[in-house]
Enzyme design. Structure first.
Site, PDB file in Angstrom:
ATOM      1  N   GLY A  79      63.752  25.290  56.178  1.00 21.28           N
ATOM      2  CA  GLY A  79      64.215  23.976  56.607  1.00 21.28           C
ATOM      3  C   GLY A  79      64.966  24.082  57.914  1.00 21.28           C
ATOM      4  CD  GLN A 104      65.590  15.385  42.404  1.00 15.71           C
ATOM      5  OE1 GLN A 104      65.478  14.462  43.198  1.00 15.71           O
ATOM      6  NE2 GLN A 104      66.773  15.887  42.074  1.00 15.71           N
ATOM      7  CG  ASP A 128      66.289  17.540  51.315  1.00 21.50           C
ATOM      8  OD1 ASP A 128      66.225  17.334  50.090  1.00 21.50           O
ATOM      9  OD2 ASP A 128      67.032  18.407  51.825  1.00 21.50           O
ATOM     10  CB  THR A 151      63.083  20.363  53.475  1.00 20.56           C
ATOM     11  OG1 THR A 151      63.990  19.534  52.743  1.00 20.56           O
ATOM     12  CG2 THR A 151      62.509  19.547  54.610  1.00 20.56           C
TER      13      THR A 151
HETATM   14  O1  F6P Z   1      67.595  20.822  50.984  1.00 17.19           O
HETATM   15  C1  F6P Z   1      67.064  20.884  49.702  1.00 17.19           C
HETATM   16  C2  F6P Z   1      68.135  20.611  48.670  1.00 17.19           C
HETATM   17  O2  F6P Z   1      67.521  20.614  47.391  1.00 17.19           O
HETATM   18  C3  F6P Z   1      68.925  19.326  48.890  1.00 17.19           C
HETATM   19  O3  F6P Z   1      68.230  18.191  48.488  1.00 17.19           O
HETATM   20  C4  F6P Z   1      70.179  19.629  48.091  1.00 17.19           C
HETATM   21  O4  F6P Z   1      71.280  18.922  48.615  1.00 17.19           O
HETATM   22  C5  F6P Z   1      70.365  21.104  48.279  1.00 17.19           C
HETATM   23  O5  F6P Z   1      69.119  21.639  48.670  1.00 17.19           O
HETATM   24  C6  F6P Z   1      70.859  21.812  47.046  1.00 17.19           C
HETATM   25  O6  F6P Z   1      71.112  23.123  47.352  1.00 17.19           O
HETATM   26  P1  F6P Z   1      71.321  24.262  46.273  1.00 17.19           P
HETATM   27  O7  F6P Z   1      69.963  24.678  45.803  1.00 17.19           O
HETATM   28  O8  F6P Z   1      72.012  25.344  47.007  1.00 17.19           O
HETATM   29  O9  F6P Z   1      72.128  23.699  45.155  1.00 17.19           O
END
Ligand code: F6P
Length: 364
Positions: A118, A290, A143, A141
């Site tokens: 990302g 997700q 997102d 990503t």
């Molecule tokens: O960027 C992808 C993502 O899943 C975001 O949607 C979320 O805020 C973040 O990563 C969560 O990160 P981690 O896997 O470190 O909890």
């Protein structure tokens, strides 16, 4: 004729369904050109501790296209320019280990690095490119917030998972005449919330791009009741914020992590709805569901195409670029441009207009 003989591939940052499909695409397309492919483990840290680097062959990647996660492992705490290490006193210090990455890359005889990640991982790729490592980036990503590419793989799977969850929540919310508030991922962009919210028939969708007035969200819930619908579904993006408030983040930032950890806004919204409307209200966080599981067909195809395009661009002599989806084609955009700015939901986009046409409340 390309003079490439050996390439490396790594996956960095949070995982996204489709990473293995990229690795598959890269491996097969490179093998067909007679190149060797090396899989670098756990993001950029695999170029510091090179013991786990493995040869990727067509045999090794057979069957991985449908698998979630990444066979190479990943991390969002592996920035080689700011690597967290404990000193003798047990305190955390940050080291710049980027020189070692460059040395190891050369020692391994790699010609090009394919970095799948990302904005954080691609930013690191850009800095390494400036230090002399030839890089081709692949955007990843769930997102969908990278501006240079129309779409990223993993997004469709995340939206499908969130939509399926919303479908299931309707019946239990209706049975108890409750409001269910569902917090979804997406960081500072509302793409997942918007797409899943519309597809999953939400009554309200709260996204970072539209700071919301909680009174308007509560008015929507009361209107539902008046119209004879005893329950409500509210989808909240983790980066959504009230008009008069800020982002809600989780305590305890992890060492080496570039981004703050968002989370908690869904619970806050649920508490406000319960207090202000008197409705029985519950909240849930979909979280890493997700990111898990089998990529959708759309994501698999997109990811394999990204992988093959990365190799094609390398063969064409392109360096320090990111593969971008520009339907119906793939384009090579300079890395600097690729990480320049994020992609928010445009407020005049057709999806936002559609949601408004359906009477979905954005809290504005
Ligand atoms: O960027 C992808 C993502 O899943 C975001 O949607 C979320 O805020 C973040 O990563 C969560 O990160 P981690 O896997 O470190 O909890």
């Amino acid at each position: 004729m390309s003079d490439v003989k050996r390439i490396g591939v790594l996956t960095g940052g949070g995982d996204a369904p489709g990473l293995n499909a990229v690795i598959y695409g890269v491996t097969l397309a490179a093998h067909r050109r007679g190149w060797e492919v090396y899989g670098i483990h756990t993001g950029y840290t695999g170029l510091l501790d090179t013991d786990k680097i493995t040869r990727l062959t067509p045999e090794r990647v057979t069957g991985i296209v449908s698998q979630g996660g990444t066979i190479l492992g990943t991390t969002n705490k592996g920035n080689p320019f700011k690597l967290p290490v404990k000193n003798a006193a047990g305190e955390m210090e940050y080291l710049d280990a980027s020189d070692r990455i460059v040395q190891n890359f050369r020692r391994l005889g790699l010609d090009v690095l394919v970095a799948v990640g990302g904005d954080g991982s691609l930013g690191i790729a850009h800095r390494l490119a400036q230090m002399g490592i030839p890089v081709v980036g692949v955007p990843k990503t769930i997102d969908n917030d990278l501006a240079a590419t129309v779409i990223t793989f993993g997004f469709d799977t995340a939206v499908s998972t969130a939509t399926e969850a919303l479908d299931k929540l309707h019946s239990t919310a209706a049975a108890h005449e409750r409001v269910l508030v569902v917090e979804v991922m997406g960081r500072y962009a509302g793409w997942i919330a918007l797409n899943a919210g519309i597809s999953g028939s939400a009554d309200a969708i709260l996204i970072p791009e539209i700071p919301f007035d909680i009174n308007k969200v509560c008015a929507k819930i009361s209107d539902l009741e008046l119209a004879g619908k005893g329950y409500g579904i509210v989808v909240v993006a983790e980066g959504a914020k009230p008009r008069d408030g800020g982002l809600i983040t989780r305590e305890g930032a992890e060492a080496g992590r570039q981004e703050v950890l968002l989370g908690g806004i869904g619970e806050w919204v649920a508490k406000q709805i319960a207090a202000r409307t008197g409705k029985d209200t519950r909240s849930l966080v979909l979280g890493h569901l997700q990111r898990g599981g089998t990529p959708t067909t759309f994501d698999r195809l997109l990811a394999v195409r990204f992988g093959a395009a990365a190799v094609r661009f390398i063969a064409e002599g392109k360096r320090n670029v990111m593969v971008a989806s520009r339907p119906p084609d793939m384009a090579a955009v300079p890395l600097a441009e690729a990480i320049d700015h994020m992609k928010s939901v445009p407020l005049d986009s057709d999806s936002v207009l559609t949601a408004r046409d359906l009477g979905i409340c954005f809290g504005d």
